[in-house]
Design a protein around this motif. Structure first.
Motif, short mmCIF file in Angstrom:
data_model
loop_
_atom_site.label_atom_id
_atom_site.label_comp_id
_atom_site.label_asym_id
_atom_site.label_seq_id
_atom_site.Cartn_x
_atom_site.Cartn_y
_atom_site.Cartn_z
N ALA A 68 50.56 35.73 53.35
CA ALA A 68 49.31 35.37 53.20
C ALA A 68 48.73 34.86 51.88
O ALA A 68 49.28 35.02 50.89
CB ALA A 68 48.23 36.53 53.69
N ALA A 69 47.47 33.96 52.07
CA ALA A 69 46.87 33.53 50.91
C ALA A 69 46.51 34.68 49.93
O ALA A 69 45.81 35.50 50.76
CB ALA A 69 45.87 32.39 51.10
N VAL A 70 46.51 34.69 48.68
CA VAL A 70 45.85 35.73 48.05
C VAL A 70 45.04 35.12 47.08
O VAL A 70 45.05 34.28 46.23
CB VAL A 70 46.96 36.50 47.23
CG1 VAL A 70 46.30 37.64 46.26
CG2 VAL A 70 48.11 37.06 47.98
N VAL A 71 43.54 35.99 47.09
CA VAL A 71 42.68 35.35 45.99
C VAL A 71 42.13 36.59 45.21
O VAL A 71 42.11 37.84 45.56
CB VAL A 71 41.27 35.08 47.00
CG1 VAL A 71 40.16 34.75 45.96
CG2 VAL A 71 41.65 34.29 47.85
N ASN A 72 42.34 36.40 44.00
CA ASN A 72 42.04 37.45 42.97
C ASN A 72 40.46 37.46 42.86
O ASN A 72 39.69 36.68 42.41
CB ASN A 72 42.43 36.94 41.56
CG ASN A 72 42.23 37.79 40.66
OD1 ASN A 72 41.62 38.84 40.84
ND2 ASN A 72 42.59 37.51 39.41
N ALA A 73 39.87 38.72 43.20
CA ALA A 73 38.65 39.13 43.13
C ALA A 73 38.39 40.00 42.02
O ALA A 73 37.11 40.68 41.83
CB ALA A 73 38.27 39.88 44.42
N GLY A 74 39.13 39.98 40.92
CA GLY A 74 38.99 40.65 39.70
C GLY A 74 40.22 41.35 39.23
O GLY A 74 40.35 42.51 40.14
N ASP A 75 41.07 41.20 38.39
CA ASP A 75 42.19 42.07 37.99
C ASP A 75 42.04 42.52 36.57
O ASP A 75 42.30 41.89 35.74
CB ASP A 75 43.52 41.44 38.41
CG ASP A 75 43.44 40.20 37.56
OD1 ASP A 75 42.77 39.34 37.16
OD2 ASP A 75 44.92 39.79 37.26
N GLY A 76 41.84 43.78 36.41
CA GLY A 76 41.57 44.41 35.14
C GLY A 76 40.78 43.57 34.09
O GLY A 76 39.72 42.96 34.47
N TRP A 77 41.39 43.37 32.86
CA TRP A 77 40.54 42.55 31.76
C TRP A 77 40.96 40.97 32.26
O TRP A 77 40.55 40.10 31.29
CB TRP A 77 41.08 42.69 30.52
CG TRP A 77 41.10 44.17 30.11
CD1 TRP A 77 40.57 45.20 30.79
CD2 TRP A 77 41.38 44.53 28.78
NE1 TRP A 77 40.68 46.45 29.89
CE2 TRP A 77 41.22 46.21 28.68
CE3 TRP A 77 41.76 43.98 27.47
CZ2 TRP A 77 41.50 46.92 27.54
CZ3 TRP A 77 42.06 44.93 26.47
CH2 TRP A 77 41.88 46.10 26.49
N HIS A 78 41.77 40.79 33.00
CA HIS A 78 42.41 39.19 33.25
C HIS A 78 41.79 38.24 33.77
O HIS A 78 41.17 37.56 32.91
CB HIS A 78 43.52 39.35 33.95
CG HIS A 78 44.60 38.45 33.97
ND1 HIS A 78 45.04 38.04 35.40
CD2 HIS A 78 45.03 37.46 33.32
CE1 HIS A 78 46.06 37.01 35.24
NE2 HIS A 78 45.78 36.45 33.80
N GLN A 79 41.19 38.12 35.04
CA GLN A 79 40.76 36.90 35.45
C GLN A 79 39.79 37.12 36.65
O GLN A 79 40.09 38.30 37.31
CB GLN A 79 41.59 36.14 36.01
CG GLN A 79 42.48 35.17 34.81
CD GLN A 79 42.05 33.69 35.01
OE1 GLN A 79 41.03 33.18 35.76
NE2 GLN A 79 42.69 33.04 34.25
N HIS A 80 38.73 36.62 36.81
CA HIS A 80 37.80 36.59 38.11
C HIS A 80 37.43 35.15 38.47
O HIS A 80 36.33 34.88 38.05
CB HIS A 80 36.52 37.52 37.65
CG HIS A 80 35.67 38.03 38.76
ND1 HIS A 80 35.77 37.56 39.85
CD2 HIS A 80 34.62 38.75 38.87
CE1 HIS A 80 35.07 38.13 40.85
NE2 HIS A 80 34.11 39.26 39.98
N PRO A 81 38.40 34.24 38.96
CA PRO A 81 38.10 33.04 38.96
C PRO A 81 37.01 32.71 39.89
O PRO A 81 36.21 31.67 39.66
CB PRO A 81 39.54 32.52 39.76
CG PRO A 81 40.13 33.74 40.35
CD PRO A 81 39.61 34.86 39.56
N THR A 82 36.57 33.50 41.08
CA THR A 82 35.54 33.00 41.89
C THR A 82 34.26 33.25 41.13
O THR A 82 33.22 32.39 41.18
CB THR A 82 35.37 33.52 43.15
OG1 THR A 82 35.55 34.98 43.06
CG2 THR A 82 36.69 33.04 44.13
N GLN A 83 34.19 34.30 40.04
CA GLN A 83 32.84 34.43 39.44
C GLN A 83 32.81 33.25 38.45
O GLN A 83 31.72 32.80 38.25
CB GLN A 83 33.04 35.78 38.38
CG GLN A 83 32.08 36.02 37.56
CD GLN A 83 30.62 36.56 38.55
OE1 GLN A 83 30.81 37.14 39.35
NE2 GLN A 83 29.51 35.74 38.06
N ALA A 84 33.85 32.63 37.92
CA ALA A 84 33.87 31.51 37.07
C ALA A 84 33.24 30.23 37.82
O ALA A 84 32.59 29.36 37.41
CB ALA A 84 35.30 31.18 36.17
#
Ligand code: CP
Length: 327
Positions: free
Chosen positions: A126-142
């Motif tokens: 499946a496609a994976v979307v990062n909704a926030g991982d630790g201190w790392h990234q939150h691309p849809t917020q950006a």
């Protein structure tokens, strides 16, 4: 060309640079228009299923992904860690593969460990979307932050954005710096040294510890919450002293130029990083950010599941919109 370089959205680097981010914003224009219709729903993802895998709390991100999926007519599968077999010791890998075995097309993942969505992307089809991982990234917020700035200032390019507060623990700061600078903004980080990452090598930013000096020069003051859940030691003498030096108090907000905007990803700690009354000023875009989050996430899910390279329409040109977006 698709704005996405691959099958997943794990970080801002998965977007095809400035062109990719701008293409997502143009597609978002179409979904803002859909969201304003009397019946804000299109059949674009009918037959697709999107699952949430949230190992950390969320209000905005989870609900807006859910709203986005429903407005695209996708089926949704909710997963709550607190009432799942994770409590019985089931691993991340087994949990992700179990959910996928039920038949899903995308998993939206939030996790306290940096890299968890990336690991999952190696275990499932499946496609994976990062909704926030630790201190790392939150691309849809950006993406939603960049979109909101563009909506109010016409563009991100050429504007001065101060990101103020707990940069060290902030995935939002990391994704926002990447997106804003890719789009041509000048970014200043404002924080005490203890709330900055140990090294800023490679970050295309300037740093200041003097908020009063920076505020009159900015187009956008972007406040961050103190991420106390990620702190293992006291990094400021007290919240009161932090607010006195780095909080956007009522007095400090008067240093902003009349056209400057105030943003915050939420959740806010009113009275700490931002005064309660400042959060509610007309120049505050905090609820616009939330509103735009739904349309941005519609665009992301649509690109991952429904579109392809040929379906990035010019903004609001109804004749060139993807067929599925038209009413
Ligand atoms: N901005 C943000 O990620 O908010 P939530 O933690 O409520 O999802």
């Amino acid at each position: 060309m698709s704005p996405l370089l691959g099958r997943h959205l794990l970080g801002v680097e998965d977007l095809d640079g400035r062109e990719g981010i701008e293409a997502v914003m143009r597609l978002t224009d179409s979904f803002v228009e859909v969201s304003e219709r009397a019946i804000p729903k299109v059949p674009a993802l009918r037959g697709k299923t999107v699952a949430w895998l949230f190992y950390e709390d969320s209000t905005r991100t989870r609900l807006s992904f859910e709203t986005a999926a429903k407005r695209l007519s996708a089926d949704t599968m909710n997963f709550s860690v607190s009432s799942s077999s994770v409590k019985k010791g089931e691993s991340l890998r087994d949990t992700a593969r179990t959910i996928e075995a039920m038949g899903i097309d995308a998993i939206v993942v939030r996790h306290s460990s940096a890299g968890a969505p990336h690991r999952i992307s190696g275990w499932v089809d499946a496609a994976v979307v990062n909704a926030g991982d630790g201190w790392h990234q939150h691309p849809t917020q950006a993406l939603l932050d960049a979109y909101t700035i563009r909506q109010h200032l016409g563009s991100v390019e050429g504007h001065h954005i101060a990101i103020i507060g707990d940069i060290k623990h902030s995935r939002v700061a990391r994704s926002d710096v990447a997106a804003f600078t890719t789009l041509g903004a000048r970014v200043t980080l404002v924080a005490p040294p203890t709330l900055l990452p140990p090294s800023l090598e490679g970050w295309p930013v300037t740093v200041s510890h003097d908020l009063d000096a920076v505020l009159p020069t900015v187009d956008v003051a972007y406040l961050l919450r103190m991420q106390r859940e990620r702190m293992t030691e006291a990094l400021v003498p007290s919240l009161r002293e932090y607010t006195a030096t780095f909080g956007l108090t009522r007095r400090r907000a008067e240093l902003l130029s009349p056209d400057a905007l105030v943003m915050h990803p939420g959740p806010m700690n009113r009275g700490v990083e931002i005064a309660a009354e400042v959060a509610d000023l007309p120049c505050s875009l905090i609820l616009d950010q939330v509103r735009n989050g739904v349309a941005v996430r519609m665009a992301v899910l649509y690109l991952l599941l429904g579109a392809g390279a040929d379906l990035v329409p010019p903004a609001l040109d109804r004749t060139q919109e993807p067929e599925a977006v038209r009413a």
